[in-house]
Design a protein around this motif. Structure first.
Motif, PDB file in Angstrom:
ATOM      1  N   LYS A   1     118.678 -19.746-118.872  1.00 44.07           N
ATOM      2  CA  LYS A   1     118.603 -18.766-117.795  1.00 44.07           C
ATOM      3  C   LYS A   1     118.529 -19.461-116.436  1.00 44.07           C
ATOM      4  N   ALA A   2     117.742 -20.525-116.353  1.00 45.54           N
ATOM      5  CA  ALA A   2     117.592 -21.260-115.091  1.00 45.54           C
ATOM      6  C   ALA A   2     118.901 -21.924-114.679  1.00 45.54           C
ATOM      7  N   VAL A   3     119.604 -22.499-115.652  1.00 52.04           N
ATOM      8  CA  VAL A   3     120.877 -23.159-115.360  1.00 52.04           C
ATOM      9  C   VAL A   3     121.905 -22.155-114.838  1.00 52.04           C
ATOM     10  N   GLY A   4     121.849 -20.927-115.368  1.00 53.49           N
ATOM     11  CA  GLY A   4     122.811 -19.905-114.964  1.00 53.49           C
ATOM     12  C   GLY A   4     122.428 -19.139-113.711  1.00 53.49           C
ATOM     13  N   ASP A   5     121.263 -19.426-113.153  1.00 59.66           N
ATOM     14  CA  ASP A   5     120.775 -18.700-111.972  1.00 59.66           C
ATOM     15  C   ASP A   5     121.096 -19.510-110.714  1.00 59.66           C
ATOM     16  N   SER A   6     121.997 -18.995-109.885  1.00 63.39           N
ATOM     17  CA  SER A   6     122.426 -19.724-108.690  1.00 63.39           C
ATOM     18  C   SER A   6     121.302 -19.912-107.679  1.00 63.39           C
ATOM     19  N   GLN A   7     120.268 -19.050-107.760  1.00 57.92           N
ATOM     20  CA  GLN A   7     119.129 -19.159-106.843  1.00 57.92           C
ATOM     21  C   GLN A   7     118.268 -20.380-107.171  1.00 57.92           C
ATOM     22  N   VAL A   8     118.288 -20.806-108.441  1.00 56.36           N
ATOM     23  CA  VAL A   8     117.423 -21.880-108.930  1.00 56.36           C
ATOM     24  C   VAL A   8     118.052 -23.242-108.660  1.00 56.36           C
ATOM     25  N   LYS A   9     117.255 -24.149-108.065  1.00 59.47           N
ATOM     26  CA  LYS A   9     117.718 -25.504-107.768  1.00 59.47           C
ATOM     27  C   LYS A   9     116.994 -26.574-108.597  1.00 59.47           C
ATOM     28  N   SER A  10     115.851 -26.222-109.153  1.00 55.86           N
ATOM     29  CA  SER A  10     115.093 -27.145-110.012  1.00 55.86           C
ATOM     30  C   SER A  10     114.185 -26.323-110.921  1.00 55.86           C
ATOM     31  N   VAL A  11     113.653 -26.977-111.965  1.00 59.92           N
ATOM     32  CA  VAL A  11     112.891 -26.273-113.006  1.00 59.92           C
ATOM     33  C   VAL A  11     111.564 -27.001-113.255  1.00 59.92           C
ATOM     34  N   VAL A  12     110.512 -26.229-113.500  1.00 59.77           N
ATOM     35  CA  VAL A  12     109.201 -26.776-113.885  1.00 59.77           C
ATOM     36  C   VAL A  12     108.826 -26.227-115.248  1.00 59.77           C
ATOM     37  N   ILE A  13     108.402 -27.112-116.155  1.00 58.73           N
ATOM     38  CA  ILE A  13     107.821 -26.692-117.438  1.00 58.73           C
ATOM     39  C   ILE A  13     106.332 -27.010-117.373  1.00 58.73           C
ATOM     40  N   ILE A  14     105.495 -26.002-117.611  1.00 58.12           N
ATOM     41  CA  ILE A  14     104.041 -26.147-117.487  1.00 58.12           C
ATOM     42  C   ILE A  14     103.374 -25.363-118.606  1.00 58.12           C
ATOM     43  N   GLY A  15     102.163 -25.717-118.948  1.00 63.19           N
ATOM     44  CA  GLY A  15     101.423 -24.989-119.975  1.00 63.19           C
ATOM     45  C   GLY A  15     100.378 -24.086-119.360  1.00 63.19           C
TER      46      GLY A  15
ATOM     47  N   LEU B   1     100.187 -26.163-110.633  1.00 64.18           N
ATOM     48  CA  LEU B   1     101.421 -25.415-110.394  1.00 64.18           C
ATOM     49  C   LEU B   1     101.895 -25.596-108.952  1.00 64.18           C
ATOM     50  N   LYS B   2     100.966 -25.520-108.024  1.00 66.23           N
ATOM     51  CA  LYS B   2     101.327 -25.696-106.617  1.00 66.23           C
ATOM     52  C   LYS B   2     101.928 -27.079-106.389  1.00 66.23           C
ATOM     53  N   ALA B   3     101.294 -28.097-106.967  1.00 63.90           N
ATOM     54  CA  ALA B   3     101.798 -29.468-106.829  1.00 63.90           C
ATOM     55  C   ALA B   3     103.166 -29.613-107.481  1.00 63.90           C
ATOM     56  N   ALA B   4     103.338 -28.952-108.625  1.00 63.26           N
ATOM     57  CA  ALA B   4     104.613 -29.035-109.335  1.00 63.26           C
ATOM     58  C   ALA B   4     105.732 -28.379-108.537  1.00 63.26           C
ATOM     59  N   LEU B   5     105.437 -27.243-107.921  1.00 63.80           N
ATOM     60  CA  LEU B   5     106.441 -26.548-107.108  1.00 63.80           C
ATOM     61  C   LEU B   5     106.856 -27.414-105.917  1.00 63.80           C
ATOM     62  N   GLU B   6     105.877 -28.031-105.289  1.00 60.67           N
ATOM     63  CA  GLU B   6     106.181 -28.902-104.145  1.00 60.67           C
ATOM     64  C   GLU B   6     107.019 -30.099-104.589  1.00 60.67           C
ATOM     65  N   PHE B   7     106.662 -30.673-105.726  1.00 64.66           N
ATOM     66  CA  PHE B   7     107.407 -31.829-106.238  1.00 64.66           C
ATOM     67  C   PHE B   7     108.824 -31.406-106.605  1.00 64.66           C
TER      68      PHE B   7
ATOM     69  N   ASP C   1     106.788 -17.744-120.543  1.00 63.48           N
ATOM     70  CA  ASP C   1     107.030 -16.828-119.418  1.00 63.48           C
ATOM     71  C   ASP C   1     108.015 -17.468-118.447  1.00 63.48           C
ATOM     72  N   TYR C   2     108.977 -16.677-118.001  1.00 66.68           N
ATOM     73  CA  TYR C   2     109.983 -17.176-117.045  1.00 66.68           C
ATOM     74  C   TYR C   2     109.777 -16.489-115.706  1.00 66.68           C
ATOM     75  N   SER C   3     109.706 -17.293-114.657  1.00 66.06           N
ATOM     76  CA  SER C   3     109.593 -16.726-113.313  1.00 66.06           C
ATOM     77  C   SER C   3     110.307 -17.643-112.334  1.00 66.06           C
ATOM     78  N   VAL C   4     110.674 -17.102-111.184  1.00 61.16           N
ATOM     79  CA  VAL C   4     111.314 -17.900-110.139  1.00 61.16           C
ATOM     80  C   VAL C   4     110.464 -17.812-108.886  1.00 61.16           C
ATOM     81  N   GLN C   5     110.069 -18.976-108.381  1.00 61.84           N
ATOM     82  CA  GLN C   5     109.275 -19.025-107.153  1.00 61.84           C
ATOM     83  C   GLN C   5     110.075 -19.814-106.127  1.00 61.84           C
ATOM     84  N   GLY C   6     110.668 -19.066-105.191  1.00 62.27           N
ATOM     85  CA  GLY C   6     111.559 -19.696-104.226  1.00 62.27           C
ATOM     86  C   GLY C   6     112.817 -20.163-104.935  1.00 62.27           C
ATOM     87  N   SER C   7     113.065 -21.466-104.899  1.00 63.67           N
ATOM     88  CA  SER C   7     114.239 -22.031-105.562  1.00 63.67           C
ATOM     89  C   SER C   7     113.887 -22.762-106.858  1.00 63.67           C
TER      90      SER C   7
END
Length: 719
Positions: free
Chosen positions: A38-52, A177-183, A4-10
């Motif tokens: 998709k993340a690399v091509g999205d100007s809104q995205v500044k970092s990426v998290v991979i999670i299970g 997930l919350k910790a990963a987003l903050e990191f 699943d792909y989603s964007v939360q903030g940046s």
């Protein structure tokens, strides 16, 4: 979608969703590739998290794809996309991060994890090495010694240790997930090229020869005969001696060679076979329909070597155990054995100190059957005597609650002969542990003609609870494992009778991959034990064994074991048996003159002229007789599949896993060749019933039936 792909903030979040363990099948690999692009091509995205999603980070390859052509994108394709991404990628780890999952994490620029996560490279258990950069990248974080040991052992590393090794950057608590987003937000804008492992040097590369030699020494000691652990060391060594690109190429070449090897096929077969045996069935029920009863409290009857070992298994799983003996002396001896085993296991790190301390509070020594009134399950572990076992079960029947499951640890006696001592034969089941019970993984569960499926379901579940590999078989004399072991052991002693030495027989077995030979095993278990069993067998047949006995039940009998018993040579426990030992209870066998004299005297008494016996004949007579009996067991419906036989031998007798078990091994030799040699020995050894060629084996050999279709032919042969 598997990812699943989603964007939360940046932050772009790629959530792997491929239950139950988020295995890295085609859908996941394709989803990760699409998500990263998709993340690399999205100007809104500044970092990426991979999670299970669910209970774990990706835990390795998808076993459903084993043996099938692999499809792009490969795991390395994903890894290269991650590592060369223009935006930092964070692996957020929970559960188990294993194999390909850890390789994906190592391609990420940062790794965070929850406290109870584990990481590891278990590919060696399948006869392989990590194939997507694991051997080249791990060492750049941990250094060579840790990387070599982690990969050749396949062990799961606790996350605190992983952080100590440098694999994990940060351990977080609470919502992952919350910790990963903050990191992920905290690292935005930082340079991260230095986080790419391909650019890092391997620490201690100048000492690679020293580290590799030490690791190889351990491998040869712990994993004798296995190819993959040696290849693991060689591949990690390459990370220090070659460039990253050349090392990756070397890893792929070694991976490909192992993938096509016989050992990898055997180990992968064993991997699937171990899972297949859990799908048990019996007349009237199966793993799908039967309901296990809850087991919250247990009892063990008999505090000897086997009983105390069984008690340790139950206690280690957190189950309360009543240990019952006939007098205070035997009871205290049993309690001491339990405590010593638990203390030794804690010292070796096999169990935690907390588990050992808790076990002390769960053990309840007793001399009274009345104390067993409310237990859910009882395991009888007295010595192998039918009258004694029936006496025990009669007492249990009178005392235990009606819902209690009554188990016997008998190794040979038909369950029906024991269950008739009770008014509840449907609740009586065999639970045959192998010595030492606290170490050997096999639990051979046996059902009688009136055993209920629910009773079977209970002991099959119990096996998993106490960390055993449970296999279900139908009752008969000797069941599966010991029935097959009988010709294997008989041929060993016949070979010595005819001219081989015990050490020659042992050496042939050890060269094949067995951890120790059959005569060293006899000395370990005790010659007096086999002597007693032979007498019980003779008693059951209504006869006795004398110095002149040459046949027992119409089958060839060798009295050499009796001659050793008469001399007081019981094995390690007396400091001498087939071998001599440096002290009573010693472990190092020494070729002994007296042993040779006993053997030669026996031959002279029987008029046997010693002849030269080759290692090939030793191998064929032991293993092919065992295989022939295995087909007879299948033919009679004692078990349902060759996998049940192979797993029993792998975990009950330490048959080398890299050969897959005796039945799989037979398929690799070729059934026609095996059948022909069995026919040969049937002609040259006419007084050994176990050489009568089995009809199922004959049919499969003549029709050249592939191993994958044996089970279908077994089912048809019983119709």
């Amino acid at each position: 979608m598997s990812v699943d792909y989603s964007v939360q903030g940046s932050v772009a979040v790629l959530t792997v969703d491929n239950p139950p363990v988020n295995a890295l099948g085609y859908g996941v690999r394709d989803g990760l590739k699409t998500g990263i692009e998709k993340a690399v091509g999205d100007s809104q995205v500044k970092s990426v998290v991979i999670i299970g999603k669910g209970r774990t980070f990706p835990a390795g390859a998808d076993i459903r794809e084993f043996g099938k052509p692999s499809r792009e994108p490969w795991l390395t394709t994903n890894g290269q996309l991650i590592e060369t991404s223009s935006k930092p990628v964070v692996a957020a780890i929970h559960g188990t991060c294993l194999g390909g999952g850890l390789e994906i994490a190592l391609f990420c620029h940062y790794r965070i994890a929850l406290p109870f996560a584990k990481v590891g490279f278990p590919e060696v258990a399948l006869g392989l090495i990590p194939g997507a950069g694991g051997t080249q990248r791990l060492s750049r974080l941990t250094g060579l010694p840790v990387a070599m040991e982690m990969i050749y052992s396949g062990r799961h590393v606790p996350i605190n240790k992983a952080k100590e090794y440098g694999i994990i950057d940060e351990i977080v608590t609470g919502d992952l997930l919350k910790a990963a987003l903050e990191f992920a937000q905290s690292i935005q804008g930082r340079p991260f090229k230095d986080r790419c492992l391909k650019f890092k040097a391997v620490p201690g590369a100048d000492r690679v020869e020293e580290y590799a030699s030490a690791a190889m020494s351990q491998v040869k000691k712990k994993y004798k005969g296995y190819e993959a652990p040696m290849a693991c060391v060689q591949a990690v060594r390459a990370s220090a001696e070659l460039s990253y690109e050349e090392g990756m190429k070397f890893e792929r070449e070694v991976f490909g060679q192992l993938l096509e090897s016989g050992q990898a096929r055997a180990q992968q077969y064993a991997f699937f076979a171990e899972r297949a045996v859990t799908r048990w069935q019996m007349p009237g029920g199966s793993y799908k329909t039967a309901k296990p009863l809850p087991v919250r409290s247990t009892a063990v009857i008999g505090g000897g070597t086997m009983g105390s070992g069984i008690a340790v298994c139950l206690l280690s799983a957190g189950l309360p155990v009543y240990l019952l003996e006939q007098n205070e002396k035997f009871l205290q001896s049993g309690v001491n054995m339990v405590k010593n085993i638990m203390a030794g296991s804690a010292k070796l790190g096999k169990i935690s100190m907390e588990t050992a301390k808790k076990a002390a509070t769960l053990l309840k020594p007793t001399l009274s059957y009345e104390d067993l009134r409310d237990v859910d399950l009882v395991i009888e572990a007295v010595y192998e005597n039918l009258d004694l076992k029936r006496e025990v079960f009669s007492k249990l029947d009178k005392v235990c609650k009606k819902s209690a499951i009554l188990c016997t640890n008998t190794s040979t006696i038909d369950i029906d002969r024991i269950s008739t001592a009770t008014s509840r034969p449907e609740s009586v089941v065999g639970t045959h542990f192998f010595a030492p019970a606290y170490h050997m993984k096999l639990l051979e569960n046996i059902y009688g003609t009136r055993t209920s499926p629910n009773a079977v379901a209970t002991v099959m579940k119990l096996g998993k609870t106490i960390n055993k590999v449970p296999v279900l078989v139908k009752s008969c004399h000797g069941f599966l494992a010991n029935r097959m072991n009988a010709p294997f052991g008989s041929e060993a002693i016949f070979l010595v009778e005819e001219g081989a030495s015990p050490q020659e027989v042992d050496q042939a077995n050890e060269d094949f991959g067995m951890p120790i030979g059959p005569f060293k095993v006899r000395d370990l278990s005790g010659i007096d034990i086999s002597w007693r069993i032979n007498r019980e067998v003779a008693k059951a047949m209504g006869t006795t064994i004398t110095k002149e006995t040459r046949f027992l039940g119409g089958n060839r009998y060798c009295g050499l074991n009796d001659d050793f018993y008469d001399r007081g040579r019981y094995g390690r426990k007396t400091g001498k048996g087939w071998y001599r030992y440096e002290k009573v209870g010693g472990k190092i066998p020494v070729v002994d003159t007296e042993s040779q004299e006993i053997i030669q005297s026996y031959r002279e008494r029987r008029g046997i002229v010693k002849r030269k016996i080759t290692p090939q004949e030793i191998h064929e007579r032991q293993f092919y007789s065992c295989i022939n009996e295995g087909f007879r067991i299948l033919d009679e419906g004692i078990c349902n599949t060759p996998e049940e036989i192979d797993i029993s031998w792998i975990y009950g007798f330490s048959f080398p896993k890299y050969r897959g078990g005796p039945m799989f091994y037979a398929s690799q030799i070729g059934l026609q060749k095996v059948y022909q040699r069995i026919c040969h020995y049937h002609q040259t050894c006419p007084y050994s019933i176990h050489w009568v060629p089995n009809r199922l084996l004959k049919k499969l050999a003549e029709n050249n039936v592939p191993f994958s279709e044996w089970a279908n032919h077994v089912s048809k042969s019983r119709m």
